[in-house]
Design an enzyme around this catalytic site. Structure first.
Site, mmCIF file in Angstrom:
data_model
loop_
_atom_site.group_PDB
_atom_site.id
_atom_site.type_symbol
_atom_site.label_atom_id
_atom_site.label_comp_id
_atom_site.label_asym_id
_atom_site.label_seq_id
_atom_site.Cartn_x
_atom_site.Cartn_y
_atom_site.Cartn_z
ATOM 1 N N HIS A 120 -2.677 -2.783 8.350
ATOM 2 C CA HIS A 120 -1.877 -2.349 9.503
ATOM 3 C C HIS A 120 -1.857 -0.826 9.645
ATOM 4 O O HIS A 120 -1.493 -0.314 10.701
ATOM 5 C CB HIS A 120 -0.463 -2.918 9.415
ATOM 6 C CG HIS A 120 0.430 -2.242 8.431
ATOM 7 N ND1 HIS A 120 0.694 -2.751 7.181
ATOM 8 C CD2 HIS A 120 1.144 -1.090 8.505
ATOM 9 C CE1 HIS A 120 1.519 -1.951 6.541
ATOM 10 N NE2 HIS A 120 1.817 -0.926 7.322
ATOM 11 N N ASP A 124 -3.340 -8.045 4.456
ATOM 12 C CA ASP A 124 -2.925 -6.697 4.844
ATOM 13 C C ASP A 124 -3.605 -5.650 3.966
ATOM 14 O O ASP A 124 -2.982 -4.698 3.499
ATOM 15 C CB ASP A 124 -1.405 -6.536 4.780
ATOM 16 C CG ASP A 124 -0.928 -5.305 5.547
ATOM 17 O OD1 ASP A 124 -1.670 -4.821 6.420
ATOM 18 O OD2 ASP A 124 0.176 -4.808 5.258
ATOM 19 N N SER A 139 3.189 2.837 3.334
ATOM 20 C CA SER A 139 2.246 1.724 3.372
ATOM 21 C C SER A 139 0.873 2.157 2.868
ATOM 22 O O SER A 139 0.335 3.178 3.290
ATOM 23 C CB SER A 139 2.117 1.191 4.800
ATOM 24 O OG SER A 139 3.330 0.631 5.241
#
Length: 377
Positions: A112, A142, A221
């Protein structure tokens, strides 16, 4: 009487002068005392030597120093076309963190972080910047792998790889990343829970996630989650927060999943999922479960020539009266499954070529079948 009053007034004048003088003296003394006290409080206090750092503090500082060089800052851009002028512009899209994976310049991050981007820029901890290209991605996990281009790249020290198989709730963990663009931030917490799952719209659930209360915010992230030995045990991926900021519930993709997926992304550019050769749909499955009262995954289609077809699995049939269920998968290797995403995620724990035992329900009769997993599309 008038002269007496005048005379008394003249008699009091010297005493008035004396009282005024005494008041002035007292005021001066008080002011001097206050001034001397204020001067005394303005003196610099003595600095007390700190002494040695605690053992756990020294260990945390050393952990950060050793891992920091391997963490990178990722900024992405997207090309957009102006409708009227047809000019193409490159606009900022987002940012995140990443980790130097090997000496060949591969950078591991979340899918993402780079989703929808047309350009990616990598900044190392020493300030060097490089353009990066996409090597491969697995939205189901992911995870994504970039590669730094250019001959000037020299890999810094890499984080040692650990395992997530033996993690325990309560042990210390450390997250490094760039939350809100604040470069190379260290946060500390514990393993709050294990084997968490997050729904993945249109695909398998993201399973086996590590839950931690180490502060994870937007920008973290793709950064590493480390154990107290400084080993990589996960890749920070998501937070649960109504406000969008850390609420003490963060998630990381476990390193055991990373080690299964990333080599395929580097070698083939994609991850090949193991499959049974059947198709289902979460929305239709939910409706059939409500209508039948049976908890499981309804087989809606069997791929011709697949392992499921060879094992005789039957798909649901549409008739004038509605849908007639075929086989319903209720368990995989003895573990119940009730959702399509759950089944796909459980299959992902295995490799192509491995065999699994499927529990099937058809017309109220239960049977078991052993199927060898095939490569999915």
């Amino acid at each position: 009487m008038r002269n007496s009053l005048v005379g008394n007034g003249r008699t009091f004048r010297p005493w008035i002068i004396v009282l005024v003088a005494m008041n002035a003296f007292l005021l001066t003394a008080v002011a001097t005392l206050l001034f001397s006290q204020s001067v005394a409080t303005a003196e610099n206090p003595t600095v007390t030597p700190r002494g040695d750092l605690a053992a756990d503090e020294r260990a945390t500082i050393e952990l950060f120093r050793n891992a920091r060089e391997s963490v990178v800052f990722i900024s992405t851009r997207q090309r957009v076309a102006d409708f009227w002028s047809r000019n193409v512009y490159s606009v900022p899209r987002g940012s995140g963190s990443g980790l130097v994976w090997d000496d060949a310049g591969h950078i591991l991050t979340n899918y993402h972080v780079i989703e929808g981007a047309s350009e990616a820029q990598i900044q190392l901890a020493d300030g060097r910047e490089f353009s990066a290209s996409l090597v491969g991605a697995s939205p189901e996990h992911d995870l994504a792998v970039l590669r730094i281009g250019g001959a000037g790249f020299r890999a810094p020290g890499r984080v040692p790889i650990g395992t997530s198989e033996d993690l325990l709730v309560g042990q210390n963990v450390f997250a490094i990343g760039n939350p809100f663009g604040l470069d190379w931030t260290l946060t500390k917490g514990i393993v709050s829970a294990l084997d968490r799952s997050l729904p993945n719209e249109g695909g398998p659930d993201i399973r086996n996630l590590i839950q931690t209360d180490a502060a994870i915010n937007p920008g973290n992230s793709g950064g590493p989650l480390l154990d107290s030995a400084g080993r990589l045990i996960g890749i920070n991926t998501a937070i649960y927060s109504p406000s969008g900021a850390s609420a003490g519930i963060g998630f990381a993709v476990p390193i055991d999943t990373v080690m299964r997926v990333v080599p395929q992304l580097i070698a083939d550019g994609r991850y090949t999922r193991p499959t049974l050769g059947i198709e289902s749909d979460e929305n239709i499955n939910d409706r059939l479960k409500r209508a039948s009262g049976v908890q499981g995954v309804f087989v809606l289609r069997v791929e011709p020539g697949s392992v499921a077809a060879r094992a005789g699995l039957s798909a649901a049939q549409r008739t004038r009266r509605g849908v007639v269920p075929g086989d319903i998968i209720t368990a995989l290797n003895g573990e119940p499954v009730t959702r399509v995403g759950d089944l796909l995620a459980r299959l992902d724990d295995f490799r192509v070529g491995q065999s699994v035992e499927v529990t099937l329900l058809r017309g109220g009769d239960e049977r078991k079948a052993r199927l060898e997993l095939e490569p999915g599309g």
